[in-house]
Design a protein around this motif. Structure first.
Motif, mmCIF file in Angstrom:
data_model
loop_
_atom_site.group_PDB
_atom_site.id
_atom_site.type_symbol
_atom_site.label_atom_id
_atom_site.label_comp_id
_atom_site.label_asym_id
_atom_site.label_seq_id
_atom_site.Cartn_x
_atom_site.Cartn_y
_atom_site.Cartn_z
ATOM 1 N N ARG A 178 10.801 -39.204 15.490
ATOM 2 C CA ARG A 178 12.085 -38.825 16.070
ATOM 3 C C ARG A 178 12.965 -38.136 15.031
ATOM 4 N NH1 ARG A 178 14.575 -36.839 20.230
ATOM 5 N NH2 ARG A 178 16.696 -37.625 20.543
ATOM 6 N N SER A 179 12.925 -38.636 13.805
ATOM 7 C CA SER A 179 13.695 -38.014 12.728
ATOM 8 C C SER A 179 13.211 -36.591 12.475
ATOM 9 C CB SER A 179 13.569 -38.847 11.446
ATOM 10 O OG SER A 179 14.220 -38.223 10.371
ATOM 11 N N GLY A 180 11.897 -36.378 12.458
ATOM 12 C CA GLY A 180 11.360 -35.035 12.243
ATOM 13 C C GLY A 180 11.765 -34.071 13.339
ATOM 14 N N VAL A 181 11.751 -34.539 14.592
ATOM 15 C CA VAL A 181 12.158 -33.681 15.713
ATOM 16 C C VAL A 181 13.617 -33.277 15.574
ATOM 17 C CG1 VAL A 181 12.563 -33.636 18.202
ATOM 18 C CG2 VAL A 181 10.432 -34.574 17.312
ATOM 19 N N LEU A 182 14.487 -34.231 15.250
ATOM 20 C CA LEU A 182 15.908 -33.918 15.132
ATOM 21 C C LEU A 182 16.191 -32.997 13.950
ATOM 22 C CD1 LEU A 182 17.479 -37.411 15.929
ATOM 23 C CD2 LEU A 182 17.362 -35.409 17.416
ATOM 24 N N GLU A 183 15.492 -33.237 12.826
ATOM 25 C CA GLU A 183 15.727 -32.390 11.651
ATOM 26 C C GLU A 183 15.269 -30.960 11.899
ATOM 27 O OE1 GLU A 183 17.527 -33.245 9.387
ATOM 28 O OE2 GLU A 183 17.461 -35.418 9.213
ATOM 29 N N GLY B 120 17.636 -24.548 14.479
ATOM 30 C CA GLY B 120 17.959 -23.639 15.575
ATOM 31 C C GLY B 120 19.414 -23.649 15.990
ATOM 32 N N GLN B 121 20.279 -24.319 15.242
ATOM 33 C CA GLN B 121 21.682 -24.432 15.629
ATOM 34 C C GLN B 121 22.547 -23.265 15.138
ATOM 35 O OE1 GLN B 121 22.940 -26.980 17.727
ATOM 36 N NE2 GLN B 121 20.708 -27.095 17.937
ATOM 37 N N ARG B 122 21.959 -22.378 14.341
ATOM 38 C CA ARG B 122 22.667 -21.173 13.866
ATOM 39 C C ARG B 122 23.986 -21.541 13.164
ATOM 40 N NH1 ARG B 122 20.398 -16.572 16.146
ATOM 41 N NH2 ARG B 122 22.253 -15.380 15.546
ATOM 42 N N TYR B 123 23.864 -22.420 12.191
ATOM 43 C CA TYR B 123 25.043 -22.797 11.410
ATOM 44 C C TYR B 123 25.548 -21.634 10.553
ATOM 45 C CZ TYR B 123 23.791 -27.653 12.503
ATOM 46 O OH TYR B 123 23.496 -28.826 13.148
ATOM 47 N N LEU B 124 24.634 -20.729 10.193
ATOM 48 C CA LEU B 124 24.961 -19.633 9.284
ATOM 49 C C LEU B 124 24.647 -18.292 9.950
ATOM 50 C CD1 LEU B 124 23.303 -21.161 6.093
ATOM 51 C CD2 LEU B 124 25.759 -21.016 6.528
ATOM 52 N N VAL C 279 29.579 -28.002 9.899
ATOM 53 C CA VAL C 279 28.410 -28.788 9.468
ATOM 54 C C VAL C 279 28.805 -30.182 8.994
ATOM 55 C CG1 VAL C 279 27.132 -26.720 8.853
ATOM 56 C CG2 VAL C 279 28.480 -27.893 7.095
ATOM 57 N N ALA C 280 30.081 -30.386 8.618
ATOM 58 C CA ALA C 280 30.481 -31.678 8.049
ATOM 59 C C ALA C 280 30.292 -32.821 9.036
ATOM 60 C CB ALA C 280 31.936 -31.618 7.588
ATOM 61 N N ARG C 281 30.431 -32.547 10.318
ATOM 62 C CA ARG C 281 30.276 -33.609 11.316
ATOM 63 C C ARG C 281 28.855 -33.693 11.876
ATOM 64 N NH1 ARG C 281 33.750 -29.710 13.718
ATOM 65 N NH2 ARG C 281 32.726 -28.481 15.348
ATOM 66 N N GLU C 282 27.953 -32.904 11.343
ATOM 67 C CA GLU C 282 26.577 -32.880 11.853
ATOM 68 C C GLU C 282 25.592 -33.662 10.982
ATOM 69 O OE1 GLU C 282 25.542 -31.594 14.661
ATOM 70 O OE2 GLU C 282 27.479 -30.769 15.246
ATOM 71 N N SER D 55 24.893 -37.257 8.227
ATOM 72 C CA SER D 55 25.306 -38.532 7.668
ATOM 73 C C SER D 55 24.564 -38.728 6.361
ATOM 74 C CB SER D 55 25.001 -39.675 8.635
ATOM 75 O OG SER D 55 23.606 -39.782 8.853
ATOM 76 N N ARG D 56 24.672 -39.917 5.807
ATOM 77 C CA ARG D 56 24.005 -40.175 4.529
ATOM 78 C C ARG D 56 22.487 -40.130 4.654
ATOM 79 N NH1 ARG D 56 25.222 -45.419 0.616
ATOM 80 N NH2 ARG D 56 23.855 -44.772 -1.108
ATOM 81 N N GLU D 57 21.975 -40.513 5.821
ATOM 82 C CA GLU D 57 20.531 -40.612 6.004
ATOM 83 C C GLU D 57 19.936 -39.455 6.807
ATOM 84 O OE1 GLU D 57 18.462 -42.839 4.698
ATOM 85 O OE2 GLU D 57 20.117 -43.796 3.625
ATOM 86 N N HIS D 58 20.714 -38.806 7.627
ATOM 87 C CA HIS D 58 20.170 -37.814 8.552
ATOM 88 C C HIS D 58 20.992 -36.527 8.516
ATOM 89 C CE1 HIS D 58 17.777 -41.127 10.022
ATOM 90 N NE2 HIS D 58 18.867 -41.812 10.305
ATOM 91 N N GLY D 59 20.339 -35.438 8.929
ATOM 92 C CA GLY D 59 20.998 -34.133 8.934
ATOM 93 C C GLY D 59 20.753 -33.381 7.633
ATOM 94 N N ILE D 60 19.490 -33.073 7.356
ATOM 95 C CA ILE D 60 19.133 -32.438 6.079
ATOM 96 C C ILE D 60 19.779 -31.072 5.948
ATOM 97 C CG2 ILE D 60 17.224 -31.526 4.712
ATOM 98 C CD1 ILE D 60 15.471 -33.732 5.935
ATOM 99 N N LEU D 61 19.610 -30.231 6.955
ATOM 100 C CA LEU D 61 20.138 -28.863 6.864
ATOM 101 C C LEU D 61 21.664 -28.831 6.759
ATOM 102 C CD1 LEU D 61 19.865 -25.828 6.842
ATOM 103 C CD2 LEU D 61 19.658 -25.878 9.347
ATOM 104 N N PRO D 62 22.412 -29.475 7.651
ATOM 105 C CA PRO D 62 23.869 -29.435 7.494
ATOM 106 C C PRO D 62 24.354 -30.061 6.189
ATOM 107 C CG PRO D 62 23.229 -30.933 9.268
ATOM 108 C CD PRO D 62 22.017 -30.157 8.894
ATOM 109 N N SER D 63 23.656 -31.086 5.690
ATOM 110 C CA SER D 63 24.077 -31.675 4.417
ATOM 111 C C SER D 63 23.831 -30.716 3.256
ATOM 112 C CB SER D 63 23.338 -32.994 4.165
ATOM 113 O OG SER D 63 21.962 -32.781 3.928
ATOM 114 N N LEU D 64 22.730 -29.956 3.311
ATOM 115 C CA LEU D 64 22.459 -28.959 2.273
ATOM 116 C C LEU D 64 23.520 -27.855 2.288
ATOM 117 C CD1 LEU D 64 18.603 -28.258 2.215
ATOM 118 C CD2 LEU D 64 20.018 -29.155 0.364
ATOM 119 N N ILE D 65 23.854 -27.396 3.485
ATOM 120 C CA ILE D 65 24.882 -26.351 3.596
ATOM 121 C C ILE D 65 26.223 -26.866 3.079
ATOM 122 C CG2 ILE D 65 26.168 -24.916 5.227
ATOM 123 C CD1 ILE D 65 23.647 -24.875 6.984
ATOM 124 N N ASP D 66 26.581 -28.076 3.470
ATOM 125 C CA ASP D 66 27.851 -28.670 3.049
ATOM 126 C C ASP D 66 27.906 -28.800 1.527
ATOM 127 O OD1 ASP D 66 30.307 -29.851 3.150
ATOM 128 O OD2 ASP D 66 29.608 -31.778 3.918
#
Length: 251
Positions: A72-77, A82-86, A106-109, A111-122
């Motif tokens: 499930r984590s892999g699917v969400l990541e 595909g969310q076109r943050y950039l 991206v800040a609200r997308e 958390s500490r454990e999940h959201g690799i792409l938005p955390s990298l952008i942030d």
């Protein structure tokens, strides 16, 4: 993104219930030799359903629950890509003034454990705003990717332990059956019942066979799901590099 990874506090009881249902239904539906192989039913040495095979089924379902969380984590990541943050065109250049709205999104997308792409952008935006250096931003992003990859690998520790524990329980069942067979043979005062001894030995080897099959399933699924999560990490790094780092303009 909508959706979340189920926590261990939820998955553990659900896995236990699924294992109990599997054992209960299997004990009623499966009969004869298959019942002896899968459940040791009816059991000669243990009060049913507390057999070694059923203990292995419980551990196996707990492992499946852990793998479901990782899948499930892999699917969400992967879905974050595909969310076109950039901006993804070939012409856009990003300056410090353009980064504020992107970071707010991206800040609200993550958390500490999940959201690799938005955390990298942030993290990359924060570093660029602080240092005004593209090189330093790229270095921080690469270091963060290494930490994320290590964190993803650590999350499979319990699954690896379960994949080891299941065949270990199977070998314990085999050793127990060997001991029980020798005990029957040694305590026999009359004619030795070869059929009963052979049946006890057969249950022990059945235990190992089921355990090895379960371990093979767990390892196979773990490889597929871990590859999915690691692919998500690589996609996040590539997306951030192409659409953020390479577009930053220090001037």
């Amino acid at each position: 993104m909508s959706g979340k990874v189920p926590s261990r506090a939820i998955l553990f009881p659900v896995s236990l219930v699924a294992a109990v249902v599997f054992i209960a239904v299997g004990s009623v539906v499966v009969t004869g030799r298959p019942a002896e192989v899968l459940f040791d039913h009816p059991s000669k040495h243990f009060p049913y359903p507390l057999t070694i095979q059923n203990i292995m089924h419980v551990v196996f379902f707990i492992g499946l629950g852990e793998l479901f969380a990782r899948w499930r984590s892999g699917v969400l990541e992967e879905g974050h890509v595909g969310q076109r943050y950039l901006p993804e065109d070939e012409q856009t250049v990003l300056t410090a003034r353009d980064l504020g709205p992107i970071r707010l999104r991206v800040a609200r997308e993550h958390s500490r454990e999940h959201g690799i792409l938005p955390s990298l952008i942030d993290l990359s935006i924060l570093q660029f705003l602080a240092s005004k250096s593209v090189d330093q931003t790229a270095t921080v992003m690469n270091s963060s990717l290494e930490l994320i990859a290590h964190r993803v690998d650590m999350r499979y520790g319990i699954v690896r332990f379960i994949a080891w524990l299941v065949p270990t329980l199977g070998f314990i069942g085999t050793v127990y059956a060997l001991g029980a067979s020798l005990s029957e043979a040694g305590s026999s005062t009359g004619d030795l019942n070869i059929k009963e001894v052979a049946k006890t030995l057969g249950v022990g080897f059945d235990c190992t066979m089921v355990a090895l099959a379960q371990s093979a399933i767990l390892v196979f699924l773990m490889q597929l799901i871990q590859e999915k999560e690691e692919t998500a990490v690589n996609l996040a790094g590539d997306y951030t590099l192409r659409n953020l780092i390479n577009r930053l303009y220090q001037g």
